[in-house]
Write a protein that holds these residues in place. Sequence first.
Motif, mmCIF file in Angstrom:
data_model
loop_
_atom_site.group_PDB
_atom_site.id
_atom_site.type_symbol
_atom_site.label_atom_id
_atom_site.label_comp_id
_atom_site.label_asym_id
_atom_site.label_seq_id
_atom_site.Cartn_x
_atom_site.Cartn_y
_atom_site.Cartn_z
ATOM 1 N N CYS A 20 34.660 33.138 40.433
ATOM 2 C CA CYS A 20 35.033 34.549 40.342
ATOM 3 C C CYS A 20 36.274 34.769 41.188
ATOM 4 C CB CYS A 20 33.941 35.449 40.900
ATOM 5 S SG CYS A 20 32.391 35.380 40.039
ATOM 6 N N PHE A 21 37.116 35.663 40.764
ATOM 7 C CA PHE A 21 38.184 36.122 41.647
ATOM 8 C C PHE A 21 38.367 37.604 41.441
ATOM 9 C CE2 PHE A 21 40.870 35.398 37.940
ATOM 10 C CZ PHE A 21 41.795 36.419 38.023
ATOM 11 N N HIS A 35 44.778 34.561 44.968
ATOM 12 C CA HIS A 35 43.987 35.632 45.538
ATOM 13 C C HIS A 35 43.299 35.133 46.793
ATOM 14 C CE1 HIS A 35 44.376 38.386 42.159
ATOM 15 N NE2 HIS A 35 44.258 37.330 41.374
ATOM 16 N N GLY A 38 37.947 35.108 46.447
ATOM 17 C CA GLY A 38 37.441 34.347 45.331
ATOM 18 C C GLY A 38 36.312 33.448 45.765
ATOM 19 N N ASP A 58 43.185 29.646 47.207
ATOM 20 C CA ASP A 58 42.399 30.221 46.122
ATOM 21 C C ASP A 58 43.332 30.540 44.967
ATOM 22 O OD1 ASP A 58 40.319 33.170 45.763
ATOM 23 O OD2 ASP A 58 40.466 31.361 44.590
ATOM 24 N N ALA A 60 43.955 31.066 40.706
ATOM 25 C CA ALA A 60 43.485 31.246 39.333
ATOM 26 C C ALA A 60 44.691 31.002 38.435
ATOM 27 C CB ALA A 60 42.927 32.654 39.141
#
Length: 147
Positions: A20-21, A35, A38, A58, A60
């Motif tokens: 998840c972020f 981010h 996360g 972190d 994505a």
Amino acid sequence: GPLMFLIRSKEEPNLLFGGCFWGPGSLAVRSKMQHKNGMLFKMDDNSLDLYESKGDADIAWLAHGFQSVPNGIGMGGTTQSFGWFINHQLDEGQSVCPIHGFVDIHDRPVAELAGSTQPCDATSTNAVHETRFHVDGMEIWALNGHY
């Protein structure tokens, strides 16, 4: 807004993994988002392991149509060493060990998410072990950021 990825490999059908972020901005084609907020996770019939970002790696990633960068979707680690990465055809992926920038609740480094038949030393800073997998299923959830 926040996104959650759930992935199941053909090699380990009882294992789910992903991440998840959340934070400012959004994940868009031809973009790389970093981010500070996360997490990565893996779970099977007996356990749920959560890994939080230390804030320094972190990442994505979503890219399509590039010549010089990986095309596909990934999360965790760095652009050369993703926690998990799935190619642009969404059928094959890889997970690396150790996953840079993520730790478990005891502040220990994270081994690969997709599992491996070979041992991995998550505390190693030099060796990178890569596990390849075939995608059996993947879900991407957009989460409501207002609670």
